[in-house]
Design a protein around this motif. Structure first.
Motif, PDB file in Angstrom:
ATOM      1  N   LEU A  93     -40.048 -53.545 -38.739  1.00  0.00           N
ATOM      2  CA  LEU A  93     -38.905 -54.436 -38.569  1.00  0.00           C
ATOM      3  C   LEU A  93     -37.648 -53.817 -39.167  1.00  0.00           C
ATOM      4  N   GLY A  94     -36.588 -53.783 -38.366  1.00  0.00           N
ATOM      5  CA  GLY A  94     -35.306 -53.271 -38.839  1.00  0.00           C
ATOM      6  C   GLY A  94     -35.175 -51.767 -38.820  1.00  0.00           C
ATOM      7  N   PHE A  95     -36.126 -51.053 -38.214  1.00  0.00           N
ATOM      8  CA  PHE A  95     -36.063 -49.584 -38.229  1.00  0.00           C
ATOM      9  C   PHE A  95     -34.770 -49.077 -37.599  1.00  0.00           C
ATOM     10  N   ARG A  96     -34.175 -48.075 -38.259  1.00  0.00           N
ATOM     11  CA  ARG A  96     -33.019 -47.378 -37.692  1.00  0.00           C
ATOM     12  C   ARG A  96     -33.183 -45.881 -37.909  1.00  0.00           C
ATOM     13  N   GLY A  97     -32.969 -45.121 -36.821  1.00  0.00           N
ATOM     14  CA  GLY A  97     -33.048 -43.668 -36.907  1.00  0.00           C
ATOM     15  C   GLY A  97     -31.696 -43.064 -37.254  1.00  0.00           C
ATOM     16  N   ASN A  98     -31.715 -41.806 -37.686  1.00  0.00           N
ATOM     17  CA  ASN A  98     -30.490 -41.129 -38.105  1.00  0.00           C
ATOM     18  C   ASN A  98     -29.478 -40.966 -36.981  1.00  0.00           C
TER      19      ASN A  98
END
Length: 278
Positions: free
Chosen positions: A206-211
């Motif tokens: 949940l809430g994952f964000r990549g660079n």
């Protein structure tokens, strides 16, 4: 006298030439306007209700939504995610440019309570409702998921009737190819092609964000565009080309928007017909 006549004739000729040129442009502009009118944008979501769509929920079927998974609130489609299913257009479409503006809500549900928020825009849908996992119609999916929006997924029957070809990077992420312009061509009839800069450390959290994510943080509006022109499918997220496929099969069908355990809002779903590339 002779010189005067030549000057007058020259001016008349130039004026006529300009008039012909201007008239030519007017005709062209008129034709372009007519073509544009023929391809007038269709508001798949009219801002008020789900006219033109029907609902389908796992284990409930068509137009049976007692928990109000699909509602309209403040001029937006709200998909609660509480049950798995979709809204599906009554009509089929081919050769179009679809624009969807979406943002994530705050609620999530089992079985993906703590997983990345998940949804999808399913294109070229053909067959029976629930033909895939008892939930969706076989189709070509533009994935909408935290960290993976723009992935192309073949939601097919593993036959050549549903497939895409993409140029991909030499290395994979897990079992999935990664889109790379100018890369080696690969054809799949199941599974996915990850978007261009999907984080290699992606986690289903949940809430994952990549660079290098193009998608905006949860709660902010995103613009997703899918251009289906002949056998080509191009996907843009917030103005950036993130994935592209050719030899797409099929090339027409209804459109589905998924409910998949995460609350999501759509304030715009517009479709503009295109002239097929020759």
């Amino acid at each position: 006298m002779y010189t005067t006549i030549l000057i007058i004739l020259s001016v008349l000729f130039q004026t006529t030439a300009v008039q012909i040129k201007v008239c030519g442009q007017t005709v062209t502009e008129s034709n372009q306007k007519k073509d544009q009118e023929k391809r007038e944008t269709i508001r798949l979501f009219n801002g008020n209700n789900l006219d033109g769509w029907y609902t389908f929920l796992q284990n409930r079927g068509k137009n049976n939504d007692p928990k109000k998974v699909f509602t309209i609130t403040d001029g937006m489609i709200r998909i609660s995610g509480e049950e798995w299913g979709c809204i599906t257009t009554n009509e089929e479409f081919e050769n179009y440019h679809i624009v969807a503006e979406f943002k994530w809500g705050t609620k999530t549900f089992e079985p993906r309570l703590d997983n990345a928020r998940d949804c999808g825009l399913l294109l070229h849908s053909q067959g029976k409702d629930g033909s895939s996992q008892g939930i969706w119609i076989h189709s070509i999916e533009c994935q909408i998921i935290e960290g993976g929006t723009g992935d192309i997924i073949v939601v097919g029957d593993e036959s050549d009737k549903f497939s895409v070809t993409c140029t991909v990077a030499p290395e994979k992420q897990g079992n999935s190819f990664i889109f790379k312009p100018g890369g080696q061509k690969e054809t799949i009839n199941s599974g996915r092609i990850n978007w261009l800069n999907r984080d290699p450390e992606w986690k289903d959290a949940l809430g994952f964000r990549g660079n290098q994510d193009v998608e905006k943080p949860a709660g902010e509006w995103n613009t997703l565009e899918c251009i289906a022109n002949g056998d080509r499918l191009s996907i843009y997220l917030n103005g950036v080309l993130v994935n592209e496929a050719t030899n797409v099969k099929p090339q027409k069908g209804s459109i589905q928007i998924q409910s998949e355990s995460a609350e999501i809002f759509f304030r715009r779903v517009d479709l503009t017909p295109l002239q097929k590339n020759k």
